[in-house]
Design a protein around this motif. Structure first.
Motif, PDB file in Angstrom:
ATOM      1  N   THR A   1       0.808  -1.225   0.000  1.00 35.99           N
ATOM      2  CA  THR A   1       0.000   0.000   0.000  1.00 35.99           C
ATOM      3  C   THR A   1       0.845   1.281   0.000  1.00 35.99           C
ATOM      4  O   THR A   1       0.676   2.156  -0.871  1.00 35.99           O
ATOM      5  N   LEU A   2       1.747   1.433   0.976  1.00 33.01           N
ATOM      6  CA  LEU A   2       2.453   2.708   1.106  1.00 33.01           C
ATOM      7  C   LEU A   2       3.407   3.004  -0.047  1.00 33.01           C
ATOM      8  O   LEU A   2       3.436   4.150  -0.525  1.00 33.01           O
ATOM      9  N   PRO A   3       4.199   2.034  -0.552  1.00 29.42           N
ATOM     10  CA  PRO A   3       5.020   2.355  -1.726  1.00 29.42           C
ATOM     11  C   PRO A   3       4.175   2.734  -2.947  1.00 29.42           C
ATOM     12  O   PRO A   3       4.547   3.628  -3.718  1.00 29.42           O
ATOM     13  N   TRP A   4       3.030   2.058  -3.119  1.00 26.81           N
ATOM     14  CA  TRP A   4       2.127   2.448  -4.202  1.00 26.81           C
ATOM     15  C   TRP A   4       1.608   3.864  -3.962  1.00 26.81           C
ATOM     16  O   TRP A   4       1.489   4.664  -4.899  1.00 26.81           O
ATOM     17  N   ALA A   5       1.272   4.179  -2.700  1.00 30.34           N
ATOM     18  CA  ALA A   5       0.754   5.516  -2.380  1.00 30.34           C
ATOM     19  C   ALA A   5       1.785   6.597  -2.731  1.00 30.34           C
ATOM     20  O   ALA A   5       1.403   7.687  -3.160  1.00 30.34           O
ATOM     21  N   VAL A   6       3.074   6.288  -2.555  1.00 31.67           N
ATOM     22  CA  VAL A   6       4.116   7.248  -2.933  1.00 31.67           C
ATOM     23  C   VAL A   6       4.014   7.568  -4.424  1.00 31.67           C
ATOM     24  O   VAL A   6       4.024   8.738  -4.832  1.00 31.67           O
ATOM     25  N   GLY A   7       3.911   6.534  -5.254  1.00 29.98           N
ATOM     26  CA  GLY A   7       3.798   6.752  -6.689  1.00 29.98           C
ATOM     27  C   GLY A   7       2.521   7.483  -7.068  1.00 29.98           C
ATOM     28  O   GLY A   7       2.523   8.385  -7.926  1.00 29.98           O
TER      29      GLY A   7
END
Length: 377
Positions: free
Chosen positions: A334-340
């Motif tokens: 979730t969080l790495p995707w949220a960064v993108g």
């Protein structure tokens, strides 16, 4: 020794997407939001693997589960980077399943084998994982410079196969543990029915997401701040993982004098400061320095959180631990995707890096309002 070799390789493969991401983004013409789905695929696979480990481990034991996990990891890693973006997503999801299996099983094997010093033993195990994470960007940069970057994933796959084979033939000691079936409360227990269970699940979600958002995107941030400085930006993740490695090496000594909760809260405060620094960084050197501070702050958090699993769930640990590791994998998805996503939506990667900063701050708040159980070191 074989298991620790496998953990070293796991650290390399888990973090390979960081230095590889700018290369794949250029090859497949990906926006940051699209590139972020690669992290989602990896950790969605890890979540599935962690859940499966919780089902298999109590029935078949550690040796069978570890061999299966390393074999699945090898099968998924072999075609990494080949074909289209869609094929890449499936490949990353595949090796993610194996990683979820092995990470959950190796951590629980060490925890069950060292009931009197869980935090210290787990810090050393995760130190080994961190060593692999540090080596990975340097090795990839060297291979990429020689035009051999595509050989790294197949080489890792071959190494995982060797580890799986060695585990099948070498002596292996299964940790002694009480059978869950003998305890009816263990059968009835769930993550939500235990006082600290939901908080621990949230901490795993936020920690794994924060760690992998920073480690996964710092190379991209470094590249955008490197004024044509060769391939040094590829090694930016090694500064993050290297500082994390140093912290995990120091953790066993510090645990003799400082409580686990204070170490975790202090480390998260340092990580938050590093996250703020990354938002303000305007040069490659600044990115490397702040990434190192964030990595050092996060270093002891995960091993201590793993050490809290057994005191939290007691006799139900073998059955419920997989679900806690799955929560961590969900955070990684979730969080790495949220960064993108945030980077594409708001026009810059620094906007995206607010996500892991928020993760560190929320973890501090959770620990202040819901103290952890008293875990043995």
């Amino acid at each position: 020794m074989v298991i620790y070799s496998g953990v070293f390789l796991t650290g390399m493969l888990t973090t390979l997407l960081g230095p590889l991401l700018p290369v794949l983004s250029a090859r497949w013409s990906l926006a940051d939001a699209q590139a972020g789905y690669l992290f989602t695929a990896q950790f969605a696979g890890s979540m599935a693997g962690a859940v499966l480990s919780g089902l298999l481990l109590p029935r078949r034991g550690f040796r069978f589960s570890l061999v299966l996990g390393f074999a699945l990891t090898a099968a998924g890693a072999l075609p990494l980077g080949m074909g289209s973006w869609a094929v890449g997503l499936l490949t990353v999801f595949g090796y993610g399943i194996g990683l979820g299996f092995t990470i959950a099983c190796t951590n629980m094997w060490v925890s069950d084998s060292n009931p009197e010093r869980r935090s210290s033993a787990l810090s050393l195990l995760n130190f080994t994982w961190g060593a692999g994470a540090v080596v990975c960007p340097f090795l990839f940069a060297v291979l990429h410079r020689e035009g051999l970057g595509g050989t790294m994933a197949p080489a890792l796959a071959a190494a995982f196969v060797l580890v799986a084979l060695l585990l099948t033939v070498l002596p292996f000691e299964e940790p002694k543990k009480a059978l869950e079936a003998a305890d009816s409360s263990a059968v009835q227990a769930s993550v939500w029915s235990v006082r600290f269970g939901p908080v621990l699940g949230a901490l795993f979600f936020l920690y794994v997401g924060t760690e992998n958002a920073l480690g996964g995107w710092v190379a991209s941030l470094a590249k955008r701040n490197s004024a044509g400085e060769g391939t040094l930006w590829m090694m930016a993740p090694s500064f993050f993982w290297g500082a994390l490695l140093v912290g995990r090496g120091l953790a066993p000594a510090v645990l003799r004098y400082v409580t686990e909760a204070r170490i975790v809260i202090g480390g998260l405060a340092l990580a938050s400061l590093g996250g703020v620094g990354l938002l303000a960084a305007s040069s490659l050197g600044a990115v490397l320095a702040w990434a190192a501070l964030a990595g050092f702050g996060l270093s002891a958090v995960y091993p201590i959180q793993v050490a809290w699993i057994a005191p939290t769930f007691g006799a139900a640990t073998a059955r419920l631990a997989g679900r806690i590791f799955a929560m961590g994998a969900l955070g990684g998805a979730t969080l790495p995707w949220a960064v993108g996503y945030l980077s594409t939506s708001f026009g810059g990667l620094k906007a995206g890096l607010v996500a892991p900063l928020a993760g560190s701050v929320i973890m501090i708040a959770l620990l202040f309002f819901s103290p952890p159980p008293s875990a043995k070191r």
